[in-house]
Design an enzyme around this catalytic site. Structure first.
Site, PDB file in Angstrom:
ATOM      1  N   GLU A 111       9.547  15.806  15.181  1.00 51.53           N
ATOM      2  CA  GLU A 111       9.986  15.740  13.798  1.00 51.53           C
ATOM      3  C   GLU A 111       9.265  16.819  12.987  1.00 51.53           C
ATOM      4  OE1 GLU A 111       8.682  12.066  12.051  1.00 51.53           O
ATOM      5  OE2 GLU A 111      10.661  11.752  11.217  1.00 51.53           O
TER       6      GLU A 111
ATOM      7  N   CYS B  92      13.305  10.353   7.246  1.00 53.61           N
ATOM      8  CA  CYS B  92      13.161   9.885   8.631  1.00 53.61           C
ATOM      9  C   CYS B  92      14.476  10.048   9.381  1.00 53.61           C
ATOM     10  CB  CYS B  92      12.713   8.440   8.651  1.00 53.61           C
ATOM     11  SG  CYS B  92      13.759   7.381   7.660  1.00 53.61           S
TER      12      CYS B  92
ATOM     13  N   LYS C  58       0.870  -1.180   0.000  1.00 55.21           N
ATOM     14  CA  LYS C  58       0.000   0.000   0.000  1.00 55.21           C
ATOM     15  C   LYS C  58       0.906   1.229   0.000  1.00 55.21           C
ATOM     16  CE  LYS C  58      -1.897   3.030   1.974  1.00 55.21           C
ATOM     17  NZ  LYS C  58      -1.778   4.458   1.578  1.00 55.21           N
TER      18      LYS C  58
ATOM     19  N   GLU D 221       8.993   1.097  11.267  1.00 55.14           N
ATOM     20  CA  GLU D 221      10.074   2.037  10.951  1.00 55.14           C
ATOM     21  C   GLU D 221       9.453   3.423  11.036  1.00 55.14           C
ATOM     22  OE1 GLU D 221      13.164   1.260  10.321  1.00 55.14           O
ATOM     23  OE2 GLU D 221      13.203  -0.805   9.636  1.00 55.14           O
TER      24      GLU D 221
HETATM   25  P1  NAD Z   1       2.015   8.440   7.577  1.00 56.05           P
HETATM   26  O1  NAD Z   1       2.132   7.662   8.818  1.00 56.05           O
HETATM   27  O2  NAD Z   1       1.001   9.504   7.509  1.00 56.05           O
HETATM   28  O3  NAD Z   1       1.710   7.488   6.343  1.00 56.05           O
HETATM   29  C1  NAD Z   1       2.506   6.371   6.090  1.00 56.05           C
HETATM   30  C2  NAD Z   1       1.663   5.344   5.371  1.00 56.05           C
HETATM   31  O4  NAD Z   1       0.633   4.910   6.251  1.00 56.05           O
HETATM   32  C3  NAD Z   1       0.964   5.871   4.116  1.00 56.05           C
HETATM   33  O5  NAD Z   1       0.948   4.870   3.136  1.00 56.05           O
HETATM   34  C4  NAD Z   1      -0.437   6.151   4.616  1.00 56.05           C
HETATM   35  O6  NAD Z   1      -1.412   6.122   3.602  1.00 56.05           O
HETATM   36  C5  NAD Z   1      -0.623   5.015   5.595  1.00 56.05           C
HETATM   37  N1  NAD Z   1      -1.658   5.245   6.603  1.00 56.05           N
HETATM   38  C6  NAD Z   1      -2.111   6.425   7.095  1.00 56.05           C
HETATM   39  N2  NAD Z   1      -3.085   6.217   7.996  1.00 56.05           N
HETATM   40  C7  NAD Z   1      -3.254   4.873   8.083  1.00 56.05           C
HETATM   41  C8  NAD Z   1      -4.098   4.032   8.848  1.00 56.05           C
HETATM   42  N3  NAD Z   1      -5.009   4.532   9.712  1.00 56.05           N
HETATM   43  N4  NAD Z   1      -3.976   2.689   8.704  1.00 56.05           N
HETATM   44  C9  NAD Z   1      -3.071   2.170   7.852  1.00 56.05           C
HETATM   45  N5  NAD Z   1      -2.254   2.924   7.086  1.00 56.05           N
HETATM   46  C10 NAD Z   1      -2.338   4.254   7.200  1.00 56.05           C
HETATM   47  O7  NAD Z   1       3.476   8.965   7.285  1.00 56.05           O
HETATM   48  P2  NAD Z   1       3.933   9.877   6.096  1.00 56.05           P
HETATM   49  O8  NAD Z   1       3.484  11.244   6.386  1.00 56.05           O
HETATM   50  O9  NAD Z   1       3.564   9.250   4.798  1.00 56.05           O
HETATM   51  O10 NAD Z   1       5.530   9.741   6.209  1.00 56.05           O
HETATM   52  C11 NAD Z   1       6.260  10.500   7.048  1.00 56.05           C
HETATM   53  C12 NAD Z   1       6.605   9.746   8.305  1.00 56.05           C
HETATM   54  O11 NAD Z   1       7.236   8.516   7.979  1.00 56.05           O
HETATM   55  C13 NAD Z   1       7.614  10.485   9.148  1.00 56.05           C
HETATM   56  O12 NAD Z   1       7.252  10.395  10.495  1.00 56.05           O
HETATM   57  C14 NAD Z   1       8.914   9.752   8.879  1.00 56.05           C
HETATM   58  O13 NAD Z   1       9.885   9.875   9.845  1.00 56.05           O
HETATM   59  C15 NAD Z   1       8.443   8.367   8.719  1.00 56.05           C
HETATM   60  N6  NAD Z   1       9.413   7.584   7.960  1.00 56.05           N
HETATM   61  C16 NAD Z   1      10.178   6.677   8.621  1.00 56.05           C
HETATM   62  C17 NAD Z   1      11.134   5.953   7.942  1.00 56.05           C
HETATM   63  C18 NAD Z   1      11.986   4.944   8.654  1.00 56.05           C
HETATM   64  O14 NAD Z   1      12.540   4.083   7.994  1.00 56.05           O
HETATM   65  N7  NAD Z   1      12.119   4.975   9.960  1.00 56.05           N
HETATM   66  C19 NAD Z   1      11.316   6.149   6.586  1.00 56.05           C
HETATM   67  C20 NAD Z   1      10.525   7.082   5.942  1.00 56.05           C
HETATM   68  C21 NAD Z   1       9.562   7.784   6.646  1.00 56.05           C
END
Ligand code: NAD
Length: 477
Positions: A379, A280, A171, A246
């Site tokens: 963050e 991240c 997804k 992650e």
């Molecule tokens: P997000 O949590 O909003 O979304 C991540 C994913 O989760 C997307 O595909 C989104 O559609 C999905 N999602 C959202 N709500 C959901 C739900 N209720 N149930 C299931 N899936 C759902 O994060 P973002 O804004 O896309 O990304 C930024 C965040 O990701 C930052 O906090 C960043 O640090 C983190 N990140 C971490 C890493 C790592 O490896 N540690 C890498 C990249 C990004």
């Protein structure tokens, strides 16, 4: 119009609904993706299960490796096309988009080679027994991917899961689907059997939630925000589904007075500028030993004023942020900083060619950020670097560990003993001494301490997370 990719074929969503794809460089829609729901996830999970119980699950490990290698080659051949898709979709400068496509090929190459090197152990036990372990795939793995590095995160997560023999349902984030739909097509071209790699697009709270709840998903790999990570964990807990999380970071770069500043400062700047700070592992805090604090701030400030931000295709230091709400989020942090009288040392420049309708933010260097301020704790996910001085090694450790995160840390010092002490004392999943990020580090296990998550992706270690260990004890007398 983009379709879901399920069972090696293109499918419109059951609902028939779509979502626009916005170009962050000008804020304009240029394509559509499917707004899928639980029915589409169900179809993808059934396809994946059939693959796992059928041709995919029966493949020898070396055969899986050959398919991953073929996919790696196809990705390399289509690198420009993939980079162009992700550039437009995510607003990545050309160099970054190309680096991400190259990393995707490299992940598949690494995991291709790993497939037939993953094995269990024999365990000395009581007389009359032979005991050994097998590492078995979970079955069908779910992969929820964020928008900041779609190709890289697909590579490390799906690459590892496929290497271990799982069938995958992916997804992507609703803001960043295009490259991943194409990669799934390439997987089919490479020879992956139907159902081994499936991509279903849509909103997180609809299709992401449906994926996390689906009883046919045997393991969830989630990369994203801590807030959604908590939701995933809660949902998965109801059926005891294992999860790899992650999550985010507030990673410190720690500069001691004896550091080689010519080596350190360009890396410190890149670590917050790369992908417009939407990383991240962004080095979003810089901790500087008091005796060199002013001098380092001056040098960093000078460099910041020369950083240029503009449309992705201009390939400047920074492209736009992903969307308007992300821009607003950064503005909110900056207005909080202003209200707290946190000094702005310097900022970069948004070029005149940047359309008003794009989501631009100049990089900002802030000084003397109090350790308990949200700019030192949360963050931002934008190009904002928070500087603060430290008085001693103990103080540096205390500041470095003073957030709820623990993803990555950089330590800059020429004192060999201190390098080891710091690496031991800083709570982070990766510690880099006199470097940061090690140029990507496909081979290097990656993941968090504390609220940065748990489990590891990347490297060989990831394969342990994508497998279940079975112990077999044979009593033969
Ligand atoms: P997000 O949590 O909003 O979304 C991540 C994913 O989760 C997307 O595909 C989104 O559609 C999905 N999602 C959202 N709500 C959901 C739900 N209720 N149930 C299931 N899936 C759902 O994060 P973002 O804004 O896309 O990304 C930024 C965040 O990701 C930052 O906090 C960043 O640090 C983190 N990140 C971490 C890493 C790592 O490896 N540690 C890498 C990249 C990004």
């Amino acid at each position: 119009m983009q379709l879901n990719f399920i069972d090696n074929d293109h499918h419109a969503s059951f609902s028939g609904r779509i979502l626009p794809v916005i170009d962050p460089s000008d804020g304009q829609p240029f394509d559509d993706i499917q707004r899928s729901d639980a029915r589409d996830i169900d179809a993808a999970v059934h396809a994946a299960r059939a693959a796992f119980d059928g041709p995919w699950g029966r493949l020898a490990a070396a055969e899986r490796g050959r398919l991953l290698m073929a996919l790696s080659r196809l990705v390399a051949e289509h690198a420009d096309e993939l980079a162009a898709l992700e550039q437009r979709d995510c607003g990545k400068p050309t160099a970054q988009a190309r680096a991400d496509a190259a990393a995707l090929a490299r992940y598949f190459e690494f995991y291709a080679g790993a497939c037939d090197k993953l094995h269990g152990e024999t365990i000395p036990y009581q007389s009359g027994y032979s005991v050994f372990t097998w590492r078995e795939p979970h079955g069908v793995t779910g992969h929820i991917v964020p928008w900041n590095y779609p190709m890289q995160i697909f590579g490390r997560s799906v690459g590892g899961a496929l290497a271990a023999g799982n069938a995958c349902v992916v997804k992507p984030a609703e803001d960043a689907c295009l490259s991943l739909i194409r990669v799934a097509q390439l997987a089919a071209e490479a020879g992956f059997p139907p159902g081994a790699v499936n991509v279903v697009t849509g909103y997180g709270h609809e299709v992401g939630d449906a994926l996390a709840r689906h009883p046919g998903i045997d393991h969830i790999s989630f990369t994203g925000s801590p807030k959604v990570g908590t939701l995933i964990q809660q949902v998965a807990a109801e059926r005891h589904c294992p999860v790899t999380l992650e999550l985010g970071g507030k990673s410190p770069q720690i500069i001691f007075a004896d550091a080689d500043l010519d080596a350190a400062l360009p890396v410190v700047i890149n670590a917050i500028v790369q992908n417009a700070g939407q990383t991240c592992s962004a080095g979003s805090r810089v901790l500087i030993e008091r005796s060199i604090y002013d001098a380092v701030l001056e040098r960093l400030g000078h460099a910041f004023t020369h950083l240029r931000v503009g449309p992705a295709a201009m390939d400047l230091n920074l492209g736009p942020l992903i969307r308007q709400s992300q821009q607003q989020r950064v503005w909110d942090f900056l207005s909080d900083a202003q209200a707290a009288h946190i000094p702005v040392v310097a900022q970069g420049v948004v070029v005149d060619e940047a359309p008003e309708s794009g989501f631009y933010q100049a990089p900002v260097l802030l000084a003397d950020v109090p350790v308990d301020h949200r700019l030192a704790q949360e963050e931002v996910f934008g190009p904002v670097l928070a500087a603060m001085p430290f008085e001693s090694e103990d103080h540096a450790v205390q500041l470095a560990n003073a957030t709820r995160f623990g993803l990555v840390a950089g330590v800059w010092t020429q004192d060999g003993a201190r390098q080891f002490r710091m690496a031991r004392r800083v709570k982070a999943g990766q510690v880099f001494i006199n470097n940061y990020g090690a140029g990507g580090g496909v081979e290097l296990p990656f993941g968090g301490y504390k609220s940065s998550g748990y489990g590891r992706e990347k490297g060989f270690e990831a394969l342990h997370g994508f497998t279940v260990l079975k112990t077999v004890a044979v009593h033969h007398g």
